[in-house]
Structure formats: C-alpha cells, structure tokens
Scaffold this motif. Structure first.
Motif, PDB file in Angstrom:
ATOM      1  N   GLN A 149      17.153  -7.629   0.553  1.00 39.67           N
ATOM      2  CA  GLN A 149      17.487  -6.898  -0.763  1.00 39.67           C
ATOM      3  C   GLN A 149      17.120  -5.342  -0.479  1.00 39.67           C
ATOM      4  O   GLN A 149      17.074  -4.489  -1.658  1.00 39.67           O
ATOM      5  N   GLY A 150      16.831  -5.036   0.803  1.00 43.62           N
ATOM      6  CA  GLY A 150      16.627  -3.627   0.927  1.00 43.62           C
ATOM      7  C   GLY A 150      15.169  -3.196   0.910  1.00 43.62           C
ATOM      8  O   GLY A 150      14.974  -2.006   0.668  1.00 43.62           O
ATOM      9  N   VAL A 151      14.357  -4.041   1.038  1.00 46.09           N
ATOM     10  CA  VAL A 151      12.914  -3.917   1.126  1.00 46.09           C
ATOM     11  C   VAL A 151      12.446  -3.513   2.295  1.00 46.09           C
ATOM     12  O   VAL A 151      12.757  -4.015   3.324  1.00 46.09           O
ATOM     13  N   PHE A 152      11.551  -2.368   2.479  1.00 41.63           N
ATOM     14  CA  PHE A 152      11.124  -2.222   3.865  1.00 41.63           C
ATOM     15  C   PHE A 152       9.923  -3.147   3.868  1.00 41.63           C
ATOM     16  O   PHE A 152       8.887  -3.342   3.085  1.00 41.63           O
ATOM     17  N   ILE A 153       9.556  -3.433   5.143  1.00 39.55           N
ATOM     18  CA  ILE A 153       8.688  -4.486   5.492  1.00 39.55           C
ATOM     19  C   ILE A 153       7.608  -3.790   6.757  1.00 39.55           C
ATOM     20  O   ILE A 153       8.323  -3.527   7.758  1.00 39.55           O
ATOM     21  N   VAL A 154       6.501  -4.242   6.292  1.00 43.81           N
ATOM     22  CA  VAL A 154       5.282  -4.132   7.199  1.00 43.81           C
ATOM     23  C   VAL A 154       4.663  -5.421   7.296  1.00 43.81           C
ATOM     24  O   VAL A 154       4.116  -5.883   6.524  1.00 43.81           O
ATOM     25  N   ASP A 155       4.921  -5.828   8.784  1.00 43.91           N
ATOM     26  CA  ASP A 155       4.276  -7.086   8.984  1.00 43.91           C
ATOM     27  C   ASP A 155       3.296  -7.037  10.059  1.00 43.91           C
ATOM     28  O   ASP A 155       3.821  -6.660  11.078  1.00 43.91           O
ATOM     29  N   ALA A 156       1.956  -7.378   9.920  1.00 48.42           N
ATOM     30  CA  ALA A 156       1.055  -6.826  11.311  1.00 48.42           C
ATOM     31  C   ALA A 156      -0.224  -7.800  10.806  1.00 48.42           C
ATOM     32  O   ALA A 156      -0.493  -8.365   9.725  1.00 48.42           O
ATOM     33  N   GLU A 157      -0.947  -7.881  11.951  1.00 47.29           N
ATOM     34  CA  GLU A 157      -2.228  -8.495  11.754  1.00 47.29           C
ATOM     35  C   GLU A 157      -3.373  -7.603  11.054  1.00 47.29           C
ATOM     36  O   GLU A 157      -2.994  -6.450  11.022  1.00 47.29           O
TER      37      GLU A 157
END
Length: 462
Positions: free
Chosen positions: A433-441
């Motif tokens: 969908q064009g969303v920026f993702i931050v995936d972190a502990e």
C-alpha cells in the motif's frame, strides 16, 4: 520536577519500645530471682535478705526505666531530603539526606542511627534499608543512596523514619520526620538530552546510521563554502569559484517545516515485556528520541495516544521547547487493557490534522486486526505519508534460534514460525500500500525510527 506535599503541622509522636539491653537486664534479673528463691529454700534467714535485695533491684530497675523513658521524649534528629530536578525511568540516580541533631556540640554522647526512607513502590533501591551510621553531637551529615524507577508517572516519597537509643540505652526511640515529596518520573530523557547535545555527524556515528545520498531537488539552499573532496561536482558554483579563485560549492540542507505526527498505541498489546521495560516504554522512548532528531531538523512534531481511557492529542509544533512540552505531556501515559481501534484513531486524526504530514503509527502487529489496520492505513494515505513502526518480540526470535531437542522445543519453534510468517504477510500487505515500515526489536526501535526518518528527508519524500 519535584514538589513538596502539604503536611500536618503537628509532628508524629515518638514511639518508644524496650531495647535489647532491657531484655538482657530482665533476663539477668529473672535468673537472680530464681537463685534467690533457691537460696531461700535452703536458708530461710538468708532468703529473706535475698528477697529484700531483689525488691531493691526491682525498684532501681523500674526507676531507671521510667527515668530513661522520660529523657527519651525529645526529638533529637532533623533531616532534609534533596532530590534531582527530575527522574528518568531506568536511570540510576541519587537521593541525598542531610541529617543533624540537637545535642550540644562537645557532648560525649554519640547517636547511632538507623535510617529508613519511605521511597515510592516503583523505585528500586541499591542499598538495603535501614541504613546504619553514627553521628557526633551537634554535627550535620549527608547520607547518599541510589536507586532507579521502573515505572513512569507521578511518584511520592513519604516520611523518613529514624531510630536511635535513649541516653541509658534502655529504650528504642523511633522518630518519624514528615518529608512528603511528589516527583515526576519521565521517559528516558537523559539519553535524549545527551544525544541532542551532539553534532549531527556524532549522532549518526553513535546511532550507527549511514549518511544517505541526497536525491532529487527537494533540498533547500543553505550556503556557499569551499569545495571538499567527495562533493558533488554538479553543485559547484562556477561564478563564485571564478571570483574567489578557488572551487566553491553550494551546500544544501534538508527541507524544513514539515509535520510529523506520532500515533502511539497504548493498548493491551503494548504490555509485553522482554527486559526491564515494557514494549510501551520502549516505544515511548523511541518516539521521543526520534522526535528530538526531527525537531533538530526544523520539523514540527506532535502526537496522539490511543486505546487510552482518555484520548490525548498534542498539536504539532516546532522548537526545542516542544520536546520539553512533549515530555511533560506524555510522561504519565500508561498502558491500558483496552484494544486498539485503528479506524477510530485515524478518523479522529483526519479531523484534527488538516495539513499533510508524516504519520508514524507505533504499535504491535497481530494478524487478528489486520483488516482493520489495512483499512485505517488506506484512509490515512489519502492525505498523509504513513509509516508503521512495529516491534518484534525478542522471545519469539529466541524460540526460532534455539535448537530443537525435545517435543516442547518443536512446538515452540513451529508456533513462533507460524506467528512470524503471519506477521510478515501483514507487513508485505502494508508495504504494497506504499507504507514505510520499521520492524525492530523493542530496544532497537529508536534506531529504526531515526534511520527511516533521515532516509525520507534525504530522499525528499518529506
């Protein structure tokens, strides 16, 4: 920030109890009484003398107890407590007690004190209470102890209890000194203040961030300066170079005056805990650190907490004072048992935030609310850039890394793998969908937020 709470004008009365010395004296007296009884049985004439002697000792002991009790009715100790200007969760900080006594200087009597400070339940003290030390007559002393808070919000210090012996050491005297103080326990602002004091390059080095190449024309002209190795030759100002007889280049800076709005999930999914701090506290710290960086880059920062008992909205604004205001606004937000309603909060934000902004949603992803989250993000994308910052549970990563040796290990591994696959599928849908993702502990979330924010600035997206 500390404040003194109102106290009753009348101090608490002294509490006196028989000391160990009295118990020892009574034990000796009992033994002597038994001996006197045996002596009287063996020799009635001598026994009468023993009884008289016993009565004399009893009268003397009673007199000593009453006399020493009366002498122990004076409040001998006075104290003050000095607290830091503010406390930060998870940071080791010190508390200073200034103690004095009303004994005349030069008096041979020495007070041996036991100090017990009634600290807030949310504060862990390194030293064991009570703290024992001795003080000479007429002297003042400073006593230092250390601790750290493991919960944000308003905390209250109570009375200071001091215990010492009466002049003949027959009574334990406990004196309560009213020192009620209220303190605000903030998120980890010490790391923010330290980071804010560093130069941009030092910040990037400390956070492990890489400088990204600027793209496009979305950068503002800052100044002319002398050319350095590695500068883009397209930015050389040939007219200025001709006048100065040396290479001059144009220096640019990122676009300023953008708006950043954080949507902070305060619901039950943020209550998970992998270390000393909950996921919510890690998220709050990460939000404040990245907000500090954004403010330093000239952008306006605001926030909205949702899934709380009372929804909070903090309007975006610029300037260093905004960070202090944000700290005071968010320091007592607590995680609730409520379920996050993504559609409700995005609808509310759309009504409040008319100007285009980068909306950063900080939450924990779960597939049972995937459809609602996707719909909420699609609604936000109509007018805003959207970033979703989510935290990976460290315990799940450990289950996937552990060797499978027993059936229970296999169940944990397969369950964790299935959970991570469903989670990744939701992340893929968001990215589509064009969303920026931050995936972190959780303890690395601040790095991801700052990295992605600076990346978007460098690319001219915001």
């Amino acid at each position: 920030m500390t404040s003194t709470l109102p106290v009753d004008e009348a101090p608490a009365p002294l509490r006196r109890a028989p000391s160990h010395r009295v118990i020892q004296v009574l034990a000796v007296w009992a033994v002597l009484a038994m001996c006197g009884g045996i002596w009287r049985m063996l020799s009635p004439a001598a026994g009468t003398l023993a009884v008289q002697l016993g009565l004399l000792i009893s009268v003397f002991l009673l007199f000593a107890l009453l006399w020493d009790f009366r002498r122990a009715n004076q409040r001998l100790v006075h104290a003050q407590r000095q607290l830091p200007e503010s406390f930060a969760i998870g940071n080791r900080q010190s508390v200073t007690l200034t103690l004095g006594n009303v004994l005349a200087e030069g008096t041979t009597r020495e007070l041996t004190l036991e100090i017990f400070d009634h600290t807030p339940d949310s504060m862990t003290i390194e030293e064991s209470m009570p703290i024992q030390f001795s003080m000479e007559a007429g002297r003042s002393y400073q006593l230092l102890y250390h601790g750290q808070f493991h919960q944000r919000g308003l905390a209250e210090f109570g009375d200071l209890d001091v215990r010492y012996l009466s002049p003949w050491k027959l009574w334990d005297v406990q004196q309560s000194i009213a020192l009620p103080q209220a303190v605000k326990v903030y998120p980890d602002f010490m790391s923010i203040a330290w980071l804010d004091a560093l130069h941009d390059d030092e910040q990037h080095m400390l956070l492990g961030l890489n400088r990204l190449q600027r793209r496009g024309d979305g950068m503002s002209f800052r100044q002319l300066r002398e050319y350095r190795d590695g500068d883009n030759i397209r930015h050389i100002d040939w007219k200025a170079s001709s006048r100065q007889q040396k290479m001059i280049t144009r220096e640019f800076e990122d676009e300023r005056d953008q708006q950043i709005v954080y949507l902070l999930d305060c619901g039950r999914r943020m209550r998970s805990q992998d270390d000393a701090l909950s996921h919510f506290d890690h998220a709050l710290n990460a939000m404040l650190i990245s907000a500090s960086v954004a403010l330093k880059h000239g952008d306006a920062v605001g926030m909205m907490g949702f899934a709380t008992d009372e929804q909070r909205y903090f309007r975006p604004a610029k300037g260093h004072s905004q960070l202090n205001a944000l700290l005071n606004y968010a320091y007592d937000i607590q995680c609730t048992q409520n379920t996050a309603d993504y559609l409700a909060v995005t609808t509310e934000l759309a009504l409040r935030q008319k100007k285009r902004a980068l909306v950063i949603l900080i939450t924990n992803l779960h597939d049972e609310s995937a459809d609602e989250l996707l719909a909420a993000v699609a609604y936000l994308k109509r007018n805003h850039q959207v970033m979703v910052a989510c935290m990976r549970e460290a315990v799940v990563s450990r289950h996937l890394a552990n060797p499978v040796e027993q059936s229970t290990d296999a169940f944990l591994y397969l369950g964790s793998l299935s959970y991570m696959q469903r989670r990744q599928a939701l992340i893929d849908k968001l990215q589509n969908q064009g969303v920026f993702i931050v995936d972190a502990e959780p303890d690395q979330l601040h790095l991801g937020l700052v990295q992605h924010y600076l990346s978007l600035k460098r690319q001219g997206v915001i």
